[in-house]
Every structure is written in C-alpha cells, then in structure tokens.
Design a protein around this motif. Structure first.
Motif, PDB file in Angstrom:
ATOM      1  N   ALA A 397       0.719  -1.328   0.169  1.00 46.95           N
ATOM      2  CA  ALA A 397       0.398  -0.019   0.458  1.00 46.95           C
ATOM      3  C   ALA A 397       0.794   0.899  -0.242  1.00 46.95           C
ATOM      4  O   ALA A 397      -0.032   2.329  -0.620  1.00 46.95           O
ATOM      5  CB  ALA A 397      -0.908   0.165   1.203  1.00 46.95           C
ATOM      6  N   GLU A 398       1.878   1.370   0.634  1.00 46.89           N
ATOM      7  CA  GLU A 398       2.827   2.614   0.753  1.00 46.89           C
ATOM      8  C   GLU A 398       3.299   2.732  -0.665  1.00 46.89           C
ATOM      9  O   GLU A 398       3.925   3.713  -1.072  1.00 46.89           O
ATOM     10  CB  GLU A 398       4.043   2.503   1.405  1.00 46.89           C
ATOM     11  CG  GLU A 398       4.927   3.104   1.880  1.00 46.89           C
ATOM     12  CD  GLU A 398       5.677   3.457   3.105  1.00 46.89           C
ATOM     13  OE1 GLU A 398       6.364   3.679   3.405  1.00 46.89           O
ATOM     14  OE2 GLU A 398       5.472   2.417   3.942  1.00 46.89           O
ATOM     15  N   LEU A 399       3.828   1.683  -1.405  1.00 49.85           N
ATOM     16  CA  LEU A 399       4.436   1.628  -2.805  1.00 49.85           C
ATOM     17  C   LEU A 399       4.022   2.060  -3.222  1.00 49.85           C
ATOM     18  O   LEU A 399       4.117   2.206  -5.161  1.00 49.85           O
ATOM     19  CB  LEU A 399       5.607   0.658  -2.476  1.00 49.85           C
ATOM     20  CG  LEU A 399       7.151   0.042  -1.168  1.00 49.85           C
ATOM     21  CD1 LEU A 399       7.214  -1.244  -1.822  1.00 49.85           C
ATOM     22  CD2 LEU A 399       8.416   1.310  -1.362  1.00 49.85           C
ATOM     23  N   LEU A 400       2.788   1.384  -3.913  1.00 48.22           N
ATOM     24  CA  LEU A 400       1.551   1.901  -5.354  1.00 48.22           C
ATOM     25  C   LEU A 400       0.637   2.328  -4.674  1.00 48.22           C
ATOM     26  O   LEU A 400       0.371   2.511  -3.863  1.00 48.22           O
ATOM     27  CB  LEU A 400       1.079   0.219  -5.205  1.00 48.22           C
ATOM     28  CG  LEU A 400       1.936  -1.574  -5.805  1.00 48.22           C
ATOM     29  CD1 LEU A 400       0.794  -1.597  -6.064  1.00 48.22           C
ATOM     30  CD2 LEU A 400       2.278  -0.635  -6.821  1.00 48.22           C
ATOM     31  N   PRO A 401       1.012   3.551  -5.422  1.00 49.20           N
ATOM     32  CA  PRO A 401      -0.064   5.084  -5.630  1.00 49.20           C
ATOM     33  C   PRO A 401      -1.461   4.172  -5.555  1.00 49.20           C
ATOM     34  O   PRO A 401      -1.187   3.620  -6.511  1.00 49.20           O
ATOM     35  CB  PRO A 401       0.399   5.689  -6.588  1.00 49.20           C
ATOM     36  CG  PRO A 401       1.572   5.113  -7.186  1.00 49.20           C
ATOM     37  CD  PRO A 401       1.545   3.661  -6.862  1.00 49.20           C
ATOM     38  N   GLY A 402      -2.440   4.879  -4.650  1.00 49.09           N
ATOM     39  CA  GLY A 402      -3.751   4.868  -4.869  1.00 49.09           C
ATOM     40  C   GLY A 402      -4.968   4.064  -5.977  1.00 49.09           C
ATOM     41  O   GLY A 402      -5.267   4.300  -6.212  1.00 49.09           O
ATOM     42  N   ASP A 403      -3.875   5.012  -7.186  1.00 48.45           N
ATOM     43  CA  ASP A 403      -4.297   5.032  -8.674  1.00 48.45           C
ATOM     44  C   ASP A 403      -3.965   4.010  -9.669  1.00 48.45           C
ATOM     45  O   ASP A 403      -4.747   4.423 -10.365  1.00 48.45           O
ATOM     46  CB  ASP A 403      -4.051   6.450  -9.394  1.00 48.45           C
ATOM     47  CG  ASP A 403      -3.255   6.142  -9.367  1.00 48.45           C
ATOM     48  OD1 ASP A 403      -2.439   6.130  -9.094  1.00 48.45           O
ATOM     49  OD2 ASP A 403      -2.662   7.985 -10.137  1.00 48.45           O
ATOM     50  N   VAL A 404      -3.741   2.875  -8.745  1.00 47.22           N
ATOM     51  CA  VAL A 404      -2.619   1.627  -9.409  1.00 47.22           C
ATOM     52  C   VAL A 404      -3.835   0.980  -9.463  1.00 47.22           C
ATOM     53  O   VAL A 404      -4.514   0.642  -8.476  1.00 47.22           O
ATOM     54  CB  VAL A 404      -1.566   0.924  -8.664  1.00 47.22           C
ATOM     55  CG1 VAL A 404      -1.386  -0.198  -9.399  1.00 47.22           C
ATOM     56  CG2 VAL A 404      -0.008   2.300  -8.716  1.00 47.22           C
ATOM     57  N   SER A 405      -4.108  -0.051 -10.547  1.00 47.50           N
ATOM     58  CA  SER A 405      -5.578  -0.493 -10.779  1.00 47.50           C
ATOM     59  C   SER A 405      -5.904  -1.394  -9.878  1.00 47.50           C
ATOM     60  O   SER A 405      -4.688  -2.441  -9.287  1.00 47.50           O
ATOM     61  CB  SER A 405      -5.011  -1.169 -12.170  1.00 47.50           C
ATOM     62  OG  SER A 405      -4.574  -2.192 -12.450  1.00 47.50           O
ATOM     63  N   ALA A 406      -6.852  -2.005  -9.224  1.00 51.21           N
ATOM     64  CA  ALA A 406      -6.935  -2.629  -8.115  1.00 51.21           C
ATOM     65  C   ALA A 406      -6.433  -4.736  -8.763  1.00 51.21           C
ATOM     66  O   ALA A 406      -5.505  -5.305  -7.657  1.00 51.21           O
ATOM     67  CB  ALA A 406      -7.712  -2.841  -7.611  1.00 51.21           C
ATOM     68  N   GLU A 407      -6.525  -4.853  -9.883  1.00 49.83           N
ATOM     69  CA  GLU A 407      -6.459  -5.451 -10.150  1.00 49.83           C
ATOM     70  C   GLU A 407      -4.844  -6.270 -10.201  1.00 49.83           C
ATOM     71  O   GLU A 407      -4.184  -7.594  -9.925  1.00 49.83           O
ATOM     72  CB  GLU A 407      -6.346  -6.700 -11.944  1.00 49.83           C
ATOM     73  CG  GLU A 407      -6.197  -7.715 -12.948  1.00 49.83           C
ATOM     74  CD  GLU A 407      -6.891  -8.147 -13.559  1.00 49.83           C
ATOM     75  OE1 GLU A 407      -6.339  -9.089 -13.925  1.00 49.83           O
ATOM     76  OE2 GLU A 407      -7.681  -6.753 -14.166  1.00 49.83           O
ATOM     77  N   ILE A 408      -3.982  -5.502 -10.905  1.00 44.67           N
ATOM     78  CA  ILE A 408      -2.402  -4.738 -10.768  1.00 44.67           C
ATOM     79  C   ILE A 408      -1.857  -4.915  -9.497  1.00 44.67           C
ATOM     80  O   ILE A 408      -1.321  -5.813  -8.608  1.00 44.67           O
ATOM     81  CB  ILE A 408      -1.853  -4.004 -11.184  1.00 44.67           C
ATOM     82  CG1 ILE A 408      -1.748  -4.293 -12.834  1.00 44.67           C
ATOM     83  CG2 ILE A 408      -0.718  -3.404 -10.989  1.00 44.67           C
ATOM     84  CD1 ILE A 408      -1.537  -2.738 -13.188  1.00 44.67           C
ATOM     85  N   ARG A 409      -2.689  -4.235  -7.750  1.00 43.63           N
ATOM     86  CA  ARG A 409      -2.513  -4.372  -6.889  1.00 43.63           C
ATOM     87  C   ARG A 409      -2.595  -5.772  -6.101  1.00 43.63           C
ATOM     88  O   ARG A 409      -2.252  -6.324  -5.935  1.00 43.63           O
ATOM     89  CB  ARG A 409      -3.340  -3.472  -5.763  1.00 43.63           C
ATOM     90  CG  ARG A 409      -3.244  -3.588  -4.486  1.00 43.63           C
ATOM     91  CD  ARG A 409      -3.823  -2.118  -4.237  1.00 43.63           C
ATOM     92  NE  ARG A 409      -4.131  -1.112  -4.634  1.00 43.63           N
ATOM     93  CZ  ARG A 409      -2.948  -0.381  -4.232  1.00 43.63           C
ATOM     94  NH1 ARG A 409      -2.079  -0.323  -3.597  1.00 43.63           N
ATOM     95  NH2 ARG A 409      -2.916   1.187  -5.368  1.00 43.63           N
TER      96      ARG A 409
END
Length: 1013
Positions: A397-409
């Motif tokens: 959560a800290e490394l991935l920005p909030g608008d990275v797609s949910a599937e990629i996350r």
C-alpha cells in the motif's frame, strides 16, 4: 512509454516581421536544439509538424526511468527555449515561448520503415491535449508521469481538465522544478513491520548502556529479508545517544580479515582516505590513552601502517581502543555487515571483544544464513523470516500509488511473498506496467509477478536501462558492492569516460545506487542499493569482458593506492586471480596468462605473509594456498612460498598438511638451487614429525638445525636464524636440557632483534625465561636477568606479552627462595597480562606455576583452588598438553591435604594425557602416585615409581626438578620405615637446592631431615 508534445508560441508573429530565410534559420536552430535535448535524455523524435515537436521515451528501448527522462527533457527544452527567445528579442525585437505536455501510458508502436505513424493510442492523445491546455512557458504532466517521477520533481496539481475525447476529467500537474541530482528524496520510507525485532535490539542497547558492558548481537536472514533496513532503523533510533560506526566484510574470496574493522576504526577516528599515514596514526593516538602502543597495534592490524602484531596483541589493542572510544564519546554501536564472509580471526576478535570489553559497546553483526554453515556455534540473536501478511499489505500500500489498478495490486500481493526486497522490486515494475486507471490489463512483457525470483526481477529491471547506464553499472559491479567513480571511469571506453559521473547520478536517481564513504584518496565512492543488484549486474557482462575488466581494475588500484598498496594487496591479488580464472575457463592460456598468474601469486603471497606475521594463520593459509595454485613448479619464489604455507598450516593445527608443504618446499628448493630454504624446510619438517610420530628423534632435528644455521649464517638471514635456533632449543627443552636450550634461545633472540622482528622476539622471550628459571642458572643470577627482561618487555612496544612469561618464572624463583609474597605478586601480574590479552589457554596453563608456588608456600588449599580452576578450563578446551602437568600438580595438592583417593583420580588423568617425551608430567605423576602407594601400604611399588621419577629427572639439568624427585623418594622411604634411605635422598636434594640457590626449598629439606632425626 512516455510521450512529449512541445509547441512553439509566437512563431506566427515573428514570421510576419522577418524574412523567410531568417525564419528558416531560426526554426532550424530551434528544431536542432530540441532534438539534441530529447536524444540526450534517451528519447526519440517521432516527427516535427509545423513548429510542434512529438517525442517518445521508452521506444524502441524501454528504461526504468523513462518518465523521469521525459520530464527532465521537457524542463531543459523550456529553459533552452527561453534562452533562444531572449536572443531573438535582442536581435529582432520579438521572442518565442513553448508549452509542453507529457503523459505516460500504453500505445501501439508501428514500423517507421512503412512511413506509417510511429506511435498511436490514448496516451498519445492525452499528451497532445495536455500540451494544448498548457500556457506558454508551462509544462503539464499526466498523473502516471507524476507518480513515476515524483521523487525527482516538485509539482502542483491543477484543476482536473476536460479534454476532447475523454468522458471524465483528467488529473494533471504543473511542473515547478526538478530536484537536484544526488539530493535526498523528499520522503524517506520508514520500516514496515519488524516492530518486535526492533524492540529487541533497542532492549539490547539499553542493557549495554545500563551495565556498561559489551554485547554481541547477530541479525541473520536471507538476501532481501530486510536486515540492513532493520539495523538502519535501529541506528536512527539510537543516533542521539550512541556513536554508530559501520564496517562490512568483503566478498573478494577469503583473506581480507580486518577490512570491516578498518572501516570502523577510520570512522571512529575521523580518518579520511586522503589522510597521510602519519596523520592517520596521530588521529588514532588522539582516541586512546597516551603511553601505550594501542594506536600502533590497531593501525598495523587494519593496514594504516606497516607492522607486525600477534593475534593476542591485536585483540588486546582493539579492546582497549573501543574502551577508550566509549570513555570519550559515550556508548558505541559497531555494525559489521555481511558477516557470512568474515575470516575466523575476525570472528574470534568479535567474540573476544564481547567477552572482555568493559564498556558500553554493542557489536551489531548482520549476516546471511550461510554463516551457520561455517560456524555452527555462532549465536544468532534474530532470524528474519518472511514479513507477515499484514506487513506485506502495508508495504504494498505504501509503495503502490492509490490509482494503480485493483487487479495489478491484487497480483502484486499474490506474488510478493514476504521478502521486502522482492516486494519493492515488484511494486517498481508494477508501476511501470500499469497503463493508467482506465487500463485493466498491463503489458505482458512487464508482467513482474510472473518472474520467479528476485534475481530475475532485478535482471529484467537492469535490461530496461539505457545502454550507457548498463555499461556503467556493469563496470561498477566489477569492484564490488562499494566502488569508486574513478575505477568506473578507467574501465569505461575512452569515448564514454566523460559521461560516467552523470550516468552514475542517473543510476542514483533510479534508486539503484547510493552514496558511500571512499576508501581511496581523492575518490568519490558509491554503493549498490542492495548486494543482489550488484551480483545481477556483474553477471550480465561476458566472461571475456570480466576477465579484461578485473585485470584493468587491478592495474588502476595499484596506480591509485601507490605507497598504500599494502592495504589493498589482497584485493589486487583477487582481481588478477579472477581475470586469470575467466581466461582459463575460455580456453585462453598463453604467455600473457602465465604472467598474469605470477603477478596474482606475488600479490596473494605478500598478503599471506602479512597475515602470518599478525598470527592470522587461517587467512594466511588461504592466501598462500591460492598463490601456490597459481605458481608453476619452475617459479623461483615457489620454495619460500611453500615454506610459509607450511608455517600457516602448522599454526592452525593442520600438522600433516604442514609436513607435506615443508617436504615439498625442500624438494622445490633442491630442484631450483635454493640451499637455505631447503635447510629451513627440513628443520620444520622434522619438527612436525616430532609432534606426530612417537619414534621421531630430537637429535635428528638438532643435527638438521645445526646444518641450517651454517647455511643461514653465511647468508645473514637473521629472521630465519631466529626461527631455526628456536626449534633446536625446543628439542633440548624436551630432554630437560635447559642450559643448552637457553643458549640457543638467547642467540635466537639476538637474531630476532637484528631482523627487527618484534613479534618473534616476543614469542622467544618467555621460553628464555623458562629455561633460566628451570635450568641450572643460580636463582640470584636468574632473578636479576628476569627482572631486566621484565622491565624491558613492559617498556617496549610489542613485547608486553613477554612480561607475562617473565613474571611467571620470577614467581617460581622467588617461591623457591621462600619469598612468597613477591612470588604471589609476580604470578598475579602474569595472570593479569594473560587475561588482559584474552589468552585463555595460557592463563589456564599458568595455573600449574601458581599451584607450585602455593605448594612451596605450604598452602595446599590455595594450590588446589588455582590448579582445579586451570584443570577445568583446560578440560573444557579439550587441551591435553598442559592438562597433564596441571593434573599432576593438582594430585600433589590433594595429597598434601590427605585426600589420596581424589589425588589418584588426577594421577590417572595425568598419566593418560602425558606425552612420552613430556619429562615434567612423566616425572610429576610418578612422584604423586608413589606417595599414594606408600601411604596405602604398598611401599615397594611406591619406591619403584619414585626411583623411576628420579631417573627421569636426572635426564634434565634442572637442579630443582632433580631435587623434587629425590624429596618424593625420601617421603616414600620414610613412610615405608626406611629412614636411612630417606635421609640420603633428602640430603642429596638439599645439595641440589643449594646448588640452584633455592634457599626456601633447601630449608624445607632441612626441616624434613630434622623430623627424621
């Protein structure tokens, strides 16, 4: 990919005022300038349309920092356009401006050879719309571009834009400035998870401070588990109350023993790579108490100055250095990283510090699990496993920005596992793969979560670097985890050398490199963010290229180090060795390779001999063994190398291997016509034989030694003469011929002094003291000589250990004269020196002398206390040479208290462990057993053993030993009712005591005679 659109404003008005040729020249200059800037940052100009420019970054070659490159190019284009505008305004009274849009996302790439559009797609359209909405002099960037470049820019959000063709408003940012290259990022990520582990380290530190003691803590874990981050977080936590010093073990093969200690010492004393040796030594002296040789010994150990020191002296000096440092600066945390590559001598030093330092010092070691394979007994305080599920989620959560797609996350979370480094690399790749919030499926060629290992993931990341960046990082990897900019410049093609500093800055901005402290003068140093990055980068170059780079690096290091090359010979030898290995693996083996092998062997041999001089036998054996593998049988230096290699194996207890090396040295010396080395090798071989073959004859060694002395004397080799005469003296000591042994030893000491070999002199002096005390030298003369020896040893740098031996023998002479308080003062002083230097074995063996003093003083209870402690310590160590003598003395102490059954146990222990040529033990256990037998009604058997003891004692020239055996026989005779025989033995003993000047022992013999009368 990242798209850049740039459009000129003001060109129409200028065209109306200028003639066509001037406008053409101006536009050509403008386009040429913009193309140069774009291409310098790694972009490709797709087309010029009117006065607009379209460029793409990431095609045809993608880079990890394409978004950063595009933004930097845009910023430079804006600045250069401003300069052009100012020039045009001055010349024509009219200027220009540019507006720029930058956006990152997916696109479709065509074939430029077909004359079709090169790049198309939504990302292209958004970039064009951003440029259209920008004002002159303004740069607008898309949200994904801002995320990817966030660490390198400052920006401000603008009102979401309604763009043609987009159903929803699009987030955009105005670029305000670039961050300075090399500056720290605006936000430094803290540690996620590991709160329990951090609390443990903090508690350990508090305990160190509270008790003013030393603790050893080792943090172990797989690569990427977060060991370094945990320790860094801990260091940040204690930074206000502790001086945190860092050192790392090198992976350059084995042999570079005290490198991490050198880094720590230099940091503690504020010694820079540019400091001269004399200045460095003065800075060390400023840390420690004046009047002691601590600074000199520490400096010699870490290579600041040339010098010799035993391992005991090094351990003592380093301990005193840290104690002085804590007195001056308060609590100290010394971090030793990559302990899995540590040499045994360094591990022994760390254990010694942990046991003996009396100051608030926390030794923080960081290691991979491989350490437990080489040292199964090494205590691991913390083992870092995988992060727990919640910590993984928090980190992602800290490394991935909030608008990275949910599937990629979700895919990242599924693939991440619990390795923090793997998670970081996955997230970095996922950000690049994500084409934006409206794209559900990432590009297949950047499917980071399908990569099976962190090595492969890092490799994929490095593959995306520009060619210039890959070239630089691969050359940097040749030196190691920490490298110097000058080396990378030297290893780069001449045409690219000027660009190296800038490329290194780019790699720092890409978070692949960090700054570091240089170890070479006038150099800039960097380090790989993680050792795995270095390893992957190193493997990306071919063997042929690595072979060339290692040899060139060695040449560069020799040139840069100059008069300090002694500190780096292990490293030079390693790189030459690596170069040769790769060449041979490629099937290249000619005259050049033979010259390379000899050069590597010479460097490794020189380093090995220095390790041997500082008693680092394990490192010496490794370095000299590698040198031997590189030498041919015809190399002139082979015999002496084999001789030194045998010495190293002997020092670590590999006696059979030592004997083989000595024999090989003798054969090589004979083949190559080196009579002095042959003579020395034969003596050393016979000495080994004495230790492993009961049938070996001491007189054979004495004969060989005499022959060697004749050869060495003609050559004036004082160091070799000192060693040879010492070995001959040992054979005389085996026989108890102390007078002859003392003559050989005194000559050996003189040779060591003439050679300036302080370490060998310190080794010889205690043996000299023993021969003076035990032999026929009158005690009054012996005391004068040993007092003089003690005073010199205590006042001379490098000889202080010898004072311990002198004091131990003075204790014996004083006790024999009945001066028991002086004797106790001396043996306590001797014990204090041994304990101060951490010589546990010699301190335990010293119990035999302390017990003898108390027995002579008529205090068997005190004798038992000293002897039992020494016996227990020796037994725990598994040592038997000294144990047999201590056991026999302990039996005598128990006998003196009437505890014969207990005494018999230790008689048996002595008998079982005493060597056939151990005159002292063989005599003492017989004396003790004879008295027990006589007191239990078996006087005849006791008389037989006592008589054997006298016969053995008479083989020596020690009056006290001969007299003690006769006193034991006298006691057995008296117990058996044979007073006349007892009186005769006691009178003979009295004569011998008086001959030696042992007046206290003589008085005891006279008292015995009075009792019989």
């Amino acid at each position: 990919m990242t798209l850049l659109f740039c459009d000129m404003s003001g060109s129409t008005a200028m065209g109306e005022r200028l003639d066509a040729e001037s406008v053409r020249d101006m536009m050509q200059l403008y386009f040429r300038t913009m193309r140069t800037i774009i291409e310098r940052h790694g972009g490709t100009v797709e087309k010029f349309v009117g006065d607009a420019v379209m460029a793409v970054f990431g095609v045809p070659q993608s880079h990890e920092d394409d978004a950063v490159r595009a933004v930097r190019a845009a910023h430079e284009m804006q600045l250069r356009a401003g300069e052009l505008s100012a020039d045009l305004m001055a010349r024509y009274g009219s200027g220009i401006g540019v507006r720029i849009g930058v956006n990152t996302g997916e696109g479709v790439v065509g074939d430029p050879a077909t004359q079709h559009t090169f790049v198309t797609g939504d990302a292209v359209n958004v970039a064009a719309r951003l440029e259209q909405r920008a004002k002159p002099g303004e740069i607008l960037i898309g949200s994904l571009t801002e995320r990817l470049a966030r660490r390198h820019i400052t920006s401000e959000a603008v009102e979401p834009l309604a763009l043609k063709g987009k159903a929803n408003r699009v987030a955009a940012f105005r670029l305000t400035s670039l961050r300075q290259i090399g500056a720290a990022p605006a936000e430094v990520r803290g540690m996620v998870g590991r709160t329990t582990e951090l609390a443990f380290l903090v508690d350990e530190f508090r305990s160190v401070v509270q008790h003013g003691s030393c603790r050893l803590v080792t943090v172990a874990g797989e690569p990427g588990a977060g060991k370094s981050r945990l320790v860094q977080q801990f260091a940040t936590h204690v930074a206000g109350t502790a001086n945190v010093l860092w050192g790392r073990c090198l992976a350059y093969g084995q042999g570079i023993t005290f490198w991490p200690l050198g880094e720590i010492v230099r940091a503690a004393a504020s010694i820079s790579a540019d400091d001269a040796r004399s200045d460095s030594l003065e800075k060390l002296r400023a840390v420690v108490a004046p009047g002691e040789a601590i600074a000199e010994l520490v400096a010699a150990a870490v290579g600041i100055v040339e010098g010799q020191a035993t391992s005991a002296e090094i351990n003592w000096a380093v301990r005193r250095f840290f104690e002085a440092l804590t007195r001056r600066e308060g609590p100290v945390v010394a971090v030793v990283d990559d302990l899995q590559w540590a040499e045994p001598a360094l591990l022994d030093l760390l254990e010694s510090l942990a046991e003996r330092v009396e100051a608030p010092l926390l030794l923080m070691c960081v290691s991979r699990p491989e350490l437990s394979q080489s040292r199964p007994d090494w205590p691991i305080s913390l083992s870092l496993g995988a992060l727990d599920a919640q910590s993984v989620e928090d980190l992602v959560a800290e490394l991935l920005p909030g608008d990275v797609s949910a599937e990629i996350r979700a895919k990242v979370l599924h693939a991440a596992g619990g390795n923090p480094l793997f998670i970081e690399e996955l997230c970095a790749s996922a950000i690049v793969a994500d084409a934006g919030a409206d794209k559900a499926e990432p590009r297949r060629d950047t499917d980071a979560w399908n990569v099976p290992t962190v090595d492969a993931l890092i490799g994929a990341r490095l593959d995306r670097l520009a060619e210039s960046q890959r070239s630089v990082i691969e050359r940097a990897a040749v030196e190691g985890e920490v490298f110097h900019q000058g080396a990378v410049v030297e290893l780069s093609p001449v045409s690219q050398q000027a660009e190296v500093p800038a490329v290194l800055d780019e790699l720092k901005q890409a978070d692949l490199l960090l700054g570091a402290d240089p170890s070479l003068p006038q150099e800039v140093a960097l380090r790989f963010r993680h050792l795995l990055i270095r390893d992957v980068a190193y493997r990306q170059s071919s063997k042929k290229e690595r072979a060339d780079l290692h040899a060139r690096f060695a040449a560069w290091l020799i040139d840069v180090a100059q008069d300090r090359i002694g500190e780096y010979e292990e490293i030079v030898g390693f790189h030459l060795e690596q170069s040769l290995q790769f060449r041979r693996e490629l099937g290249i083996d000619g005259d050049r390779e033979r010259a390379l092998a000899l050069a590597a062997a010479q460097r490794l041999a020189s380093a090995g001999r220095r390790a041997l001089a500082r008693s680092d036998a394990a490192a010496a054996a490794n370095l000299l063994g590698r040198a031997r593998a590189l030498m041919s049988d015809l190399d002139r230096g082979l015999p002496s190398l084999l001789l030194d290699l045998g010495m190293a194996h002997f020092a670590i207890g590999s006696l059979t291997q030592a004997g083989e090396e000595f024999n090989s040295a003798a054969e090589a010396a004979e083949r190559l016509g080196n009579p002095s080395t042959r003579a020395r090798a034969l003596v050393e071989s016979q000495y080994v034989l004495m230790a492993i073959d009961p049938t070996a004859r001491p007189d054979d060694l004495i004969s060989l030694g005499s022959d060697a002395v004749a050869v060495l004397t003609s050559e004036g080799d004082h160091r070799a003469l000192a060693r040879t005469k010492f070995l001959v003296s040992q054979m005389h000591s085996h026989w108890g011929h102390f007078s002859a042994a003392a003559e050989w030893l005194e000559a050996a000491v003189r040779h060591a002094q003439q050679a300036g070999d302080r370490a060998q002199e310190a080794e010889l002096l205690p043996w000299t003291a023993m021969c003076i005390a035990r032999g026929p030298t009158p005690s009054s003369v012996g005391i004068r000589r040993l007092e003089a020896l003690r005073e010199r040893a205590e006042s001379t740098s490098g000889l202080r250990l010898a004072a311990g031996g002198a004091k131990a023998m003075l204790a014996l002479l004083y006790a024999r004269r009945g001066q028991f308080e002086q004797a106790r003062t001396m043996y306590r002083g001797s014990l204090a020196i041994l304990e101060e230097y951490g010589l546990a074995l010699l301190a335990a063996a010293n119990a035999e002398g302390r017990g003898e003093v108390e027995l002579l003083a008529g205090n068997p209870v005190a004798a038992e206390r000293e002897l039992r402690r020494g016996f227990d310590q020796l037994q725990r160590m598994g040592e038997t040479g000294y144990l047999s003598t201590v056991a026999a003395r302990l039996a005598a102490a128990l006998e003196a208290q009437g505890r014969d059954e207990e005494a018999a146990v230790f008689v048996q222990a002595s008998q079982a462990t005493a060597g056939a040529d151990d005159l002292a033990s063989q005599t003492l256990w017989r004396q003790a057993q004879a008295i027990i037998l006589a007191r239990t009604g078996n006087a005849g058997a006791g008389r037989q053993l006592a008589t054997e003891a006298v016969a053995l004692a008479d083989q020596s020239d020690s009056p006290d030993t001969q007299a003690d055996a006769r006193m034991a026989l006298a006691q057995v005779e008296r117990t058996g009712g044979r007073k006349a025989e007892a009186r005769a033995s006691a009178k003979s003993a009295l004569t011998l005591y008086l001959q030696k000047g042992s007046t206290g022992s003589a008085a005891a013999a006279e008292a015995f005679l009075g009792d019989i009368s």
